[in-house]
Design an enzyme around this catalytic site. Structure first.
Site, short mmCIF file in Angstrom:
data_model
loop_
_atom_site.label_atom_id
_atom_site.label_comp_id
_atom_site.label_asym_id
_atom_site.label_seq_id
_atom_site.Cartn_x
_atom_site.Cartn_y
_atom_site.Cartn_z
N GLU A 36 -45.67 11.62 32.12
CA GLU A 36 -46.76 11.74 33.15
C GLU A 36 -47.42 13.28 32.52
O GLU A 36 -46.83 14.28 32.39
CB GLU A 36 -46.38 11.90 34.34
CG GLU A 36 -47.52 12.35 35.53
CD GLU A 36 -47.09 11.92 37.02
OE1 GLU A 36 -46.48 10.89 37.02
OE2 GLU A 36 -47.42 12.55 37.66
N ALA A 93 -57.06 16.17 43.67
CA ALA A 93 -57.44 15.69 45.06
C ALA A 93 -59.16 15.74 45.16
O ALA A 93 -59.68 16.49 44.73
CB ALA A 93 -57.23 16.86 46.20
N ASP A 137 -53.27 14.09 48.33
CA ASP A 137 -53.25 15.06 49.70
C ASP A 137 -54.59 16.14 49.37
O ASP A 137 -55.02 16.22 48.32
CB ASP A 137 -52.07 15.90 49.27
CG ASP A 137 -50.84 15.32 49.54
OD1 ASP A 137 -50.58 14.63 50.55
OD2 ASP A 137 -49.91 15.40 48.49
N GLN A 145 -41.62 9.93 43.12
CA GLN A 145 -41.28 11.19 42.93
C GLN A 145 -40.22 11.91 42.35
O GLN A 145 -39.16 11.04 42.38
CB GLN A 145 -41.34 11.82 44.53
CG GLN A 145 -41.63 13.19 44.91
CD GLN A 145 -42.87 13.86 44.06
OE1 GLN A 145 -42.70 14.06 42.87
NE2 GLN A 145 -43.98 13.86 44.65
P1 FAD Z 1 -49.07 6.25 51.16
O1 FAD Z 1 -48.32 5.21 50.76
O2 FAD Z 1 -50.42 5.98 51.99
O3 FAD Z 1 -48.11 7.14 52.19
C1 FAD Z 1 -48.44 8.27 53.02
C2 FAD Z 1 -47.78 8.46 54.08
O4 FAD Z 1 -48.26 7.37 55.21
C3 FAD Z 1 -46.41 8.04 54.22
O5 FAD Z 1 -45.64 9.06 55.15
C4 FAD Z 1 -46.28 6.59 54.40
O6 FAD Z 1 -44.71 6.34 55.11
C5 FAD Z 1 -47.44 6.63 55.63
N1 FAD Z 1 -47.83 5.25 55.63
C6 FAD Z 1 -48.33 4.38 54.55
N2 FAD Z 1 -48.94 3.30 55.24
C7 FAD Z 1 -48.96 3.40 56.36
C8 FAD Z 1 -49.52 2.71 57.46
N3 FAD Z 1 -49.99 1.53 57.08
N4 FAD Z 1 -49.40 3.25 58.71
C9 FAD Z 1 -48.78 4.36 59.11
N5 FAD Z 1 -48.44 4.95 57.94
C10 FAD Z 1 -48.35 4.91 56.69
N6 FAD Z 1 -51.40 13.29 44.37
C11 FAD Z 1 -52.62 13.44 43.70
O7 FAD Z 1 -53.39 14.12 44.44
N7 FAD Z 1 -52.92 12.84 42.46
C12 FAD Z 1 -52.11 12.35 41.52
O8 FAD Z 1 -52.36 11.94 40.65
C13 FAD Z 1 -50.72 12.12 42.40
N8 FAD Z 1 -49.71 11.47 41.47
C14 FAD Z 1 -48.50 10.93 42.02
C15 FAD Z 1 -47.58 10.13 41.20
C16 FAD Z 1 -46.46 9.79 41.93
C17 FAD Z 1 -45.49 9.18 41.18
C18 FAD Z 1 -46.09 10.49 43.36
C19 FAD Z 1 -44.83 9.76 43.75
C20 FAD Z 1 -46.89 11.24 43.81
C21 FAD Z 1 -48.16 11.35 43.39
N9 FAD Z 1 -48.95 12.10 44.10
C22 FAD Z 1 -50.42 12.53 43.54
C23 FAD Z 1 -48.64 12.51 45.64
C24 FAD Z 1 -49.24 11.82 46.55
O9 FAD Z 1 -50.67 11.52 46.61
C25 FAD Z 1 -48.63 12.28 47.94
O10 FAD Z 1 -47.56 12.16 48.08
C26 FAD Z 1 -49.44 11.64 49.03
O11 FAD Z 1 -49.39 12.78 50.18
C27 FAD Z 1 -48.91 10.16 49.59
O12 FAD Z 1 -49.63 9.31 48.67
P2 FAD Z 1 -48.85 7.81 48.81
O13 FAD Z 1 -50.01 7.12 47.69
O14 FAD Z 1 -47.61 7.78 48.69
O15 FAD Z 1 -49.57 7.51 50.26
#
Ligand code: FAD
Length: 288
Positions: free
Chosen positions: A18, A52, A110, A176
């Site tokens: 990555e 972001a 985020d 993560q």
């Molecule tokens: P989601 O899957 O939407 O989850 C976020 C929260 O909402 C969780 O608590 C989940 O349980 C909850 N949730 C999900 N669906 C629902 C629903 N239908 N109703 C109610 N609650 C729900 N960030 C960046 O800015 N840029 C990047 O390039 C980046 N790359 C990443 C790569 C990896 C491998 C990982 C693990 C994280 C990365 N992140 C990145 C961080 C990520 O954007 C954050 O962790 C963010 O807060 C959550 O993203 P998510 O896609 O997991 O969100």
């Protein structure tokens, strides 16, 4: 190289890296050196993060296109929905589709700290991004998984429920970083119990300096086991030893994950090749 990651995962054990888009032209040139150094071990793919609200939009696009032009490492573009309208996301995705990019990591993202007043964006959860990506093109879509639960989740079971929902529509997940094999295995078991058996690539972050890993772990909610802290702190006055202990810990974790049947390893390369190469060589990954 242009390939779908789900196809590559079906062919065997994966070893991915990555990267973050560089902030300056000088850093962009250095990133090419990193790709030159990694190419001989044939990473299965390289993923490129997205800032972001589109703060790295052009630069993420440039790095992904650069990889396509180089032709030696399959790229995956991250895309986050925070602060973006649906139309903006469609525009980014259309650009990728037309350029021949096949792999997208669909994320919520985020807002940066102190980003009050940012537009919320049209989407609330990553699953909506997965659905949009599939609508815009025949992309292979990955999602983020948090083995210890997402820090904003009320509890682990709720997070797993939503993870299972989005992974049902997506093709694979990347986690993560974490330090306890059981957190990963527990997540894979939970998903299986919910009928989801898509590949989940464990993310490994080699500790390269004592301060930064604590900050990152606090941000993403990864627990630092006492034993990891003890080993790093025992050498904390010598940066070279911290780095070698960090790589050693990453190799032990990687090896345990391979033994436990993980479908691959995803290394948070932090735009530096050497530690990733050391891990690849120690574990016999790629053509190391
Ligand atoms: P989601 O899957 O939407 O989850 C976020 C929260 O909402 C969780 O608590 C989940 O349980 C909850 N949730 C999900 N669906 C629902 C629903 N239908 N109703 C109610 N609650 C729900 N960030 C960046 O800015 N840029 C990047 O390039 C980046 N790359 C990443 C790569 C990896 C491998 C990982 C693990 C994280 C990365 N992140 C990145 C961080 C990520 O954007 C954050 O962790 C963010 O807060 C959550 O993203 P998510 O896609 O997991 O969100």
């Amino acid at each position: 190289m242009m390939a779908r990651i789900d196809t590559l995962l079906a062919q065997g054990f994966s070893f991915s890296v990555e990267m973050s888009p560089p902030k300056t032209d000088e850093a962009a040139a250095r990133l090419d050196d990193v790709f030159d150094a990694l190419a001989p071990v044939h990473p299965t793919f390289a993923s490129v993060t997205y800032g972001a609200g589109g703060s790295t939009r052009e630069r993420t696009h440039e790095v992904v296109l650069r990889l396509l032009t180089r032709g030696d490492i399959t790229p995956m573009a991250h895309l986050t929905s925070v602060a973006h309208s649906r139309a903006e996301l469609v525009a980014v995705l259309t650009g990728y589709r037309e350029a021949g990019v096949q792999n997208i990591l669909a994320l919520k993202g985020d807002p940066p700290p102190g980003a009050d007043g940012w537009p919320a964006g049209d989407f609330n959860h990553a699953i909506e991004v997965v659905e949009l990506v599939k609508e815009v093109g025949p992309f292979c879509v990955g999602v983020a998984a948090h083995p210890e639960g997402h820090p904003q989740s009320p509890d682990l079971a709720t997070d797993r429920k939503y993870l299972a929902e989005k992974l049902r529509v997506a093709d694979f997940a990347v986690t993560q970083f974490f330090f306890r094999v059981d957190d990963y295995l527990g997540m894979v078991e939970d998903l299986a119990a919910r009928g989801v058996d898509k590949p989940v690539l464990p993310g490994i972050m080699p500790i390269l300096n004592a301060g930064s890993v604590r900050r990152m772990a606090e941000l993403c909610g990864a627990a630092l086991p006492a034993e990891v802290i003890r080993r790093v702190e025992a050498v904390s006055d010598d940066p070279v030893s911290v780095r070698s202990v960090g790589v050693e810990i990453a190799c032990e974790l990687g090896s345990a994950l391979v033994d436990a049947g993980a479908p691959g390893l995803h290394v948070y390369t932090l735009n530096k090749a050497e530690a990733t190469l050391e891990i690849a060589r120690a574990l016999g990954l790629g053509s190391a």
